[in-house]
Every structure is written in structure tokens, then in C-alpha cells.
Design a protein around this motif. Structure first.
Motif, mmCIF file in Angstrom:
data_model
loop_
_atom_site.group_PDB
_atom_site.id
_atom_site.type_symbol
_atom_site.label_atom_id
_atom_site.label_comp_id
_atom_site.label_asym_id
_atom_site.label_seq_id
_atom_site.Cartn_x
_atom_site.Cartn_y
_atom_site.Cartn_z
ATOM 1 N N GLY A 109 0.616 -1.095 0.095
ATOM 2 C CA GLY A 109 0.170 0.112 -0.156
ATOM 3 C C GLY A 109 1.117 1.821 0.199
ATOM 4 O O GLY A 109 0.353 1.947 0.341
ATOM 5 N N THR A 110 2.042 1.092 -0.749
ATOM 6 C CA THR A 110 3.000 2.338 -0.392
ATOM 7 C C THR A 110 2.662 3.459 -1.821
ATOM 8 O O THR A 110 1.491 3.541 -2.224
ATOM 9 C CB THR A 110 3.986 1.703 -1.457
ATOM 10 O OG1 THR A 110 4.511 0.593 -0.444
ATOM 11 C CG2 THR A 110 5.746 2.744 -1.416
ATOM 12 N N GLU A 111 2.639 4.967 -0.828
ATOM 13 C CA GLU A 111 1.830 5.647 -1.413
ATOM 14 C C GLU A 111 3.385 6.485 -2.212
ATOM 15 O O GLU A 111 4.447 6.998 -1.209
ATOM 16 C CB GLU A 111 1.620 7.419 -0.235
ATOM 17 C CG GLU A 111 -0.061 6.835 0.128
ATOM 18 C CD GLU A 111 -0.268 7.543 1.200
ATOM 19 O OE1 GLU A 111 0.380 8.782 0.916
ATOM 20 O OE2 GLU A 111 -1.036 6.690 2.181
ATOM 21 N N LEU A 112 2.918 6.562 -2.922
ATOM 22 C CA LEU A 112 3.991 7.986 -4.265
ATOM 23 C C LEU A 112 3.557 8.147 -5.000
ATOM 24 O O LEU A 112 2.578 9.211 -4.950
ATOM 25 C CB LEU A 112 3.775 5.968 -5.506
ATOM 26 C CG LEU A 112 4.413 5.017 -5.062
ATOM 27 C CD1 LEU A 112 4.385 3.628 -6.217
ATOM 28 C CD2 LEU A 112 5.613 4.414 -4.678
ATOM 29 N N SER A 113 4.612 9.171 -5.311
ATOM 30 C CA SER A 113 4.380 11.026 -5.971
ATOM 31 C C SER A 113 5.047 10.750 -7.536
ATOM 32 O O SER A 113 5.643 9.930 -7.186
ATOM 33 C CB SER A 113 5.357 11.842 -5.499
ATOM 34 O OG SER A 113 4.903 13.083 -6.331
ATOM 35 N N VAL A 114 3.315 11.093 -8.565
ATOM 36 C CA VAL A 114 3.582 11.068 -9.646
ATOM 37 C C VAL A 114 3.462 12.250 -10.672
ATOM 38 O O VAL A 114 2.502 12.411 -9.773
ATOM 39 C CB VAL A 114 2.450 9.458 -10.389
ATOM 40 C CG1 VAL A 114 2.352 9.404 -11.011
ATOM 41 C CG2 VAL A 114 3.337 8.179 -9.449
ATOM 42 N N LYS A 115 4.484 12.478 -11.253
ATOM 43 C CA LYS A 115 3.969 13.862 -12.038
ATOM 44 C C LYS A 115 3.168 13.214 -13.509
ATOM 45 O O LYS A 115 3.576 12.656 -13.991
ATOM 46 C CB LYS A 115 5.321 14.295 -12.077
ATOM 47 C CG LYS A 115 5.203 15.658 -13.346
ATOM 48 C CD LYS A 115 6.453 16.474 -12.917
ATOM 49 C CE LYS A 115 6.360 17.467 -14.383
ATOM 50 N NZ LYS A 115 7.340 18.266 -14.865
ATOM 51 N N VAL A 158 0.137 8.725 -4.994
ATOM 52 C CA VAL A 158 -1.045 7.892 -5.525
ATOM 53 C C VAL A 158 -1.185 6.407 -5.039
ATOM 54 O O VAL A 158 0.246 6.520 -3.836
ATOM 55 C CB VAL A 158 -0.931 7.636 -7.254
ATOM 56 C CG1 VAL A 158 -0.946 8.388 -7.886
ATOM 57 C CG2 VAL A 158 0.240 7.307 -7.466
ATOM 58 N N ARG A 159 -1.595 5.010 -4.994
ATOM 59 C CA ARG A 159 -1.005 4.076 -4.560
ATOM 60 C C ARG A 159 -1.499 2.928 -5.844
ATOM 61 O O ARG A 159 -2.588 3.678 -6.530
ATOM 62 C CB ARG A 159 -2.527 3.451 -3.933
ATOM 63 C CG ARG A 159 -1.661 3.498 -2.129
ATOM 64 C CD ARG A 159 -2.288 3.089 -0.979
ATOM 65 N NE ARG A 159 -2.423 2.860 0.207
ATOM 66 C CZ ARG A 159 -2.700 3.899 0.742
ATOM 67 N NH1 ARG A 159 -4.385 3.888 0.642
ATOM 68 N NH2 ARG A 159 -2.405 3.979 2.089
ATOM 69 N N ILE A 160 -1.474 2.112 -6.186
ATOM 70 C CA ILE A 160 -1.395 1.230 -7.752
ATOM 71 C C ILE A 160 -2.392 0.495 -7.070
ATOM 72 O O ILE A 160 -2.393 -0.468 -5.684
ATOM 73 C CB ILE A 160 0.229 0.650 -7.669
ATOM 74 C CG1 ILE A 160 1.136 1.716 -7.808
ATOM 75 C CG2 ILE A 160 -0.085 -1.102 -8.830
ATOM 76 C CD1 ILE A 160 2.620 0.146 -7.861
ATOM 77 N N LEU A 172 -3.177 3.213 -11.743
ATOM 78 C CA LEU A 172 -2.772 4.278 -10.333
ATOM 79 C C LEU A 172 -4.260 4.811 -10.042
ATOM 80 O O LEU A 172 -5.324 4.369 -10.456
ATOM 81 C CB LEU A 172 -1.958 5.744 -9.821
ATOM 82 C CG LEU A 172 -0.173 4.093 -11.182
ATOM 83 C CD1 LEU A 172 0.711 5.469 -11.687
ATOM 84 C CD2 LEU A 172 0.077 3.569 -10.794
ATOM 85 N N SER A 173 -4.136 4.901 -8.512
ATOM 86 C CA SER A 173 -5.738 5.608 -7.981
ATOM 87 C C SER A 173 -4.853 7.054 -6.580
ATOM 88 O O SER A 173 -4.188 6.266 -6.092
ATOM 89 C CB SER A 173 -6.566 5.256 -7.275
ATOM 90 O OG SER A 173 -7.305 5.567 -6.434
#
Length: 300
Positions: A109-115, A158-160, A172-173
Motif C-alpha cells: 500500500g505504498t504511497e507514491l508521488s507521480v507527475k 497515488v497507490r497502485i 494507479l489511484s
């Protein structure tokens, strides 16, 4: 001073090391230019990654995103690029390593920063570990996003939610994170509510078992049918209607659900009326008794 074997440790390790085409190896960035990145592989030859072999992201900027000291994993393409260097590709290594990382990110459930790098029908795209990910318009915010063009270039957390390596599918969401934060804030508001508090609200829904009352600030509570009125009713619509303003008393907030009562306020009003009548009776009655009064009523 005599040289020891320790002084030759790196050279000895390099002499025994065997690198083959197709291997995924790790190196430390020692130089960055617009054309290529140079890696120290702790080997006799240095590693070279051409800029076009670094990422699938069309918006990738090597001078901004790669710095001396960074550690990069890459696949060996050629043992000699014609200038004595080992030619590497981070993109190819990504295809092998990234999907495993993506699966781990989803499981944890890793939160990721996406551009947001591009706009596509019904959503947008961004890159995670060099892999193209799709964010549906329904997963970009709490509500459906009609105009996705406004999101181009923005950074989102986002999370995957879907990883399918065989189909090269990465979804992604941002919505799942936003909903969690919204729920946390909702629960905090409820936790601050004190049982016994009297509030005003609006009847928003009538159900066979009770009425849901909107208390404002995103909080709703249930007035169970047994708590609507002192008199017995068959259904809430006998005494309530949608949109009606009502006063309610907070009974409890167990399990982050607000239980309300209108009946409790009615009972309190009855108690107040009784008290007033008792006080009125006492205040107008002659309660004094003296010896003369007693003797006057005795017949000798």
C-alpha cells in the motif's frame, strides 16, 4: 610503508568478477551529461548509459533527475561500446526489476508521488519506476474529473491498484488515498462530539427503521424509530419529512456512528413542565401552620 592485501582488495575483487551481457548490475553515478551517464562499477571498465536508455518517460530530464552519487541498476547491453566502456540500459533493467517493485508497492500500500506526464482518453498517465501507469479520470480525485487537461504536469500522490506484468498493465489511484484521508477527518469530527449535546439538523433520508439527520460539516446521524417520538409510531414518515429542520440530542458515537434522539428532548421538556407546575403549586399555597389555626378547629 609496506602495502597490504587490503590496499588491493578492490582490484582483487574486480579481477575475479565476471560480467556478461544480459546481467543486471549496480553502479554509482560519477558523471552526468545531456548525452549519457557514467557509472563506477567497481570493475576495470566504467559503465555508460545513453540518455535514451535511462527512462521510458518522455518528460525525463537527465540533468534534473540523475546526480553523482546515485546508485543505478542497469542491464549489460555490450561489454565494449567501442571505447572500452560497458554499455548499459536502465530501461531494460526496469523491465525486469520494476514489475517486482510495483507488486511490492501494491502489496504494501505504498504511497507514491507521480507527475502527470500525459493526457489520454478517460484519464491521464504517469510513470512509476520507469513504467507507464494509467490513472482513470474516476480515480484522479474524490469525484469524476471531466477536464483532465488541467492536471498535466501536476504532482499527485497515488497507490497502485492493478499490476499485470504479462499485459504491461499498471493502474494507479489518487482517490483511494483521498478517501482514506476524508474518512480519517470524518472520524476525528465524530470523536469530538460530546454525548448529551443538543444539535439542530435537517432530515435527509427516511428509512423504515429511522431517520438520517444531516448535522452539517459532513456529519450525519441516525434517529432510530424508537427515538423519534414518545408516542408509538409505525414509520418515521408519520411525524417527519425530508428537508425538515429538527433538534436532536447526541446519544453516543460508538464505532464512529452518530446515534441521535428526538424523544430524549421531548422527555426533558415534560420533566421541565412538571417541575414548573410543582413550583407554581408551592408558590401559591399557604403552607404556614400555627397554634391558633389548630385550636380553632378543635371543638370542646
Amino acid at each position: 610503508m609496506a602495502e597490504s592485501m587490503e590496499d588491493y582488495k578492490t582490484e582483487l575483487e574486480a579481477s575475479f568478477r565476471k560480467i556478461s551481457e544480459g546481467d543486471i548490475i549496480s553502479g554509482t553515478v560519477i558523471d552526468v551529461s545531456e548525452e549519457e551517464v557514467t557509472l563506477d562499477l567497481k570493475y576495470y571498465a566504467q559503465g555508460i548509459i545513453k540518455t535514451e536508455d535511462l527512462s521510458n518517460d518522455s518528460n525525463f530530464r537527465v540533468m534534473e533527475e540523475v546526480h553523482p552519487g546515485d546508485v543505478i541498476e542497469a542491464t549489460v547491453i555490450k561489454l565494449d561500446d567501442g571505447e572500452g566502456n560497458i554499455q548499459l540500459s536502465k530501461k531494460e533493467a526496469n523491465d525486469v526489476l520494476a514489475w517486482e517493485k510495483l507488486k511490492t508497492y501494491m502489496e504494501e500500500g505504498t504511497e507514491l508521488s507521480v507527475k502527470i506526464a500525459g493526457i489520454v482518453p478517460s484519464g491521464v498517465v504517469g510513470y512509476v519506476e520507469g513504467i507507464r501507469g494509467f490513472i482513470p479520470a474516476s480515480q484522479l480525485a474524490l469525484s469524476y474529473v471531466e477536464t483532465t487537461e488541467e492536471w498535466l504536469g501536476k504532482e499527485v500522490m497515488v497507490r497502485i491498484i492493478t499490476v499485470e506484468e504479462a499485459k504491461k498493465k499498471l493502474v494507479l489511484s489518487a482517490k483511494v488515498i483521498l478517501k482514506e484521508k476524508q474518512q480519517e477527518e470524518h472520524d476525528r469530527k465524530i470523536a469530538r462530539m460530546v454525548p448529551g449535546t443538543v444539535m439542530e439538523g435537517t432530515v435527509e433520508t427516511l428509512m423504515p427503521y429511522g431517520a438520517f439527520v444531516d448535522l452539517g460539516d459532513g456529519i450525519s446521524g441516525l434517529v432510530h424509530i424508537s427515538q423519534i417520538s414518545q408516542r408509538r409510531i409505525g414509520k418515521p414518515s408519520e411525524v417527519l419529512q425530508t428537508g425538515q429542520k429538527v433538534k436532536v440530542k447526541v446519544l453516543n458515537t460508538n464505532d464512529n456512528k452518530v446515534s441521535l434522539s428526538m424523544k430524549a428532548l421531548e422527555e426533558e421538556m415534560v420533566d421541565v413542565d412538571k417541575t414548573e407546575k410543582v413550583e407554581e403549586y408551592i408558590s401559591h399555597e399557604n403552607a404556614s401552620t400555627n397554634l391558633g389555626d389548630l385550636l380553632s378547629k378543635i371543638k370542646l
